[in-house]
Design an enzyme around this catalytic site. Structure first.
Site, short mmCIF file in Angstrom:
data_model
loop_
_atom_site.label_atom_id
_atom_site.label_comp_id
_atom_site.label_asym_id
_atom_site.label_seq_id
_atom_site.Cartn_x
_atom_site.Cartn_y
_atom_site.Cartn_z
N VAL A 104 0.86 -1.17 0.00
CA VAL A 104 0.00 0.00 0.00
C VAL A 104 0.90 1.22 0.00
CG1 VAL A 104 -1.80 1.26 1.22
CG2 VAL A 104 -1.78 -1.24 1.28
N CYS A 105 0.61 2.17 -0.87
CA CYS A 105 1.35 3.42 -0.92
C CYS A 105 2.85 3.15 -1.10
CB CYS A 105 1.05 4.23 0.34
SG CYS A 105 1.48 5.98 0.25
#
Length: 319
Positions: A104-105
């Site tokens: 994520v990210c």
């Protein structure tokens, strides 16, 4: 169906929503279909970590105690800006053992440092795509989508896109109805397609320095159905068409035509999401003229037709 262990890797200065967003999705799936997921959190030594928002999170265990998970999820956050040799070594050894590897990210930076993204098409937060591509030339970085799935590796863009990716994974595991029930509970749309743009036209383009060009940018945004030819826009900026086109690209990073295309697409998407206006009406209001013209633009940019886009994004009242 066998229970799937989802292991969340924690470290200091992690982005809390990168962890809790997907965690809530998987937890919702477990509540809906008990026995589906076993959710675990782990830091290197099992000690509590402090997130970038100063929230303290106590993990379930140390990474050394964690078995091979079905899904290994690496969140992002400020902590990814600092290399961590011990965590990189752990990921290099244990990452390939997971059936599904997820970031994520800026968690993608952690995976790339461990060599787990070489030869893969990936994404990350738009502000760090250039850095990821520059530091890891063997990785194919696509800055546009909100998430990318390449084999067993799935990477998502900034923060809330981790929820979109988690919903897509749950949909893969349990089907659309289960994912829809979770999305409704969390009050989010079921799924934005992975190739939906990370950011708006105004964010994608730089703001022009010169006042006439800034005024033209604003005019385009406020009048997507108007005459937005280079000649008309140049006249508003009191420049020759050639000078205007050259100056606009130099100051915004994109041609006038590309900027107009993005604004019109964004306007049409917003109308499809927020109104019940017909496709023909929206196509005219967004400057496409015809429904077929808008359909071609949507398929080219998003890989989906306007009607399908509306089906995915237009809020459906819960019954």
């Amino acid at each position: 169906m066998a229970q799937r262990t989802v292991l969340f890797v924690l470290f200091d200065s992690v982005q809390s929503l990168d962890v809790t967003g997907p965690l809530e999705v998987f937890a919702g799936a477990e509540q809906l279909v008990p026995g589906t997921y076993r959710l675990r959190t782990a830091s290197l030594d099992g000690a509590p970590v402090r997130t970038s928002s100063s929230l303290t999170v106590v993990p379930d265990e140390a990474l050394s105690q964690a078995g091979a998970p079905h899904t290994l999820l690496v969140p992002g956050g400020q902590g990814t800006r600092r290399p961590d040799a011990l965590l990189t070594d752990w990921l290099r050894v244990h990452g390939p053992r997971a059936e599904r590897l997820v970031s994520v990210c800026t968690g993608a930076i952690r995976l790339a440092e461990a060599g787990l993204l070489d030869g893969r098409r990936v994404t990350t937060h738009w502000a760090y795509c250039d850095k990821l591509a520059r530091d890891h030339p063997a990785v194919e970085v696509d800055p546009a989508p909100i998430y990318v799935r390449d084999g067993q590796v799935s990477t998502s863009a900034g923060v809330t896109s981790g929820i979109d990716l988690a919903l897509a994974l749950v949909e893969e595991d349990l089907g659309r109805d289960a994912a829809l029930a979770i999305a409704r509970h969390l009050v989010v749309f079921l799924r934005r397609p992975g190739n939906q743009a990370q950011f708006s036209a105004q964010l994608a383009a730089q703001t022009a320095q010169r006042e006439p060009l800034r005024e033209v940018q604003q005019w385009i945004t406020e009048h997507p159905a108007g005459d937005l030819s280079v000649e008309t826009l140049a006249a508003r900026a009191r420049l020759s068409p050639r000078h205007f086109a050259r100056a606009f690209q130099a100051e915004t990073g994109m041609t006038p035509g590309r900027y107009v295309d993005r604004v019109r697409l964004e306007h049409a998407r917003r109308l499809l999401e927020d109104t019940s206006d017909g496709i023909e009406e929206i196509s005219r209001a967004s400057g496409y003229g015809t429904a077929e013209g808008m359909r071609r633009a949507f398929v080219k940019a998003l890989g989906t037709a306007p009607s399908e886009y509306r089906r995915r994004f237009h809020p459906t009242p819960a019954h």
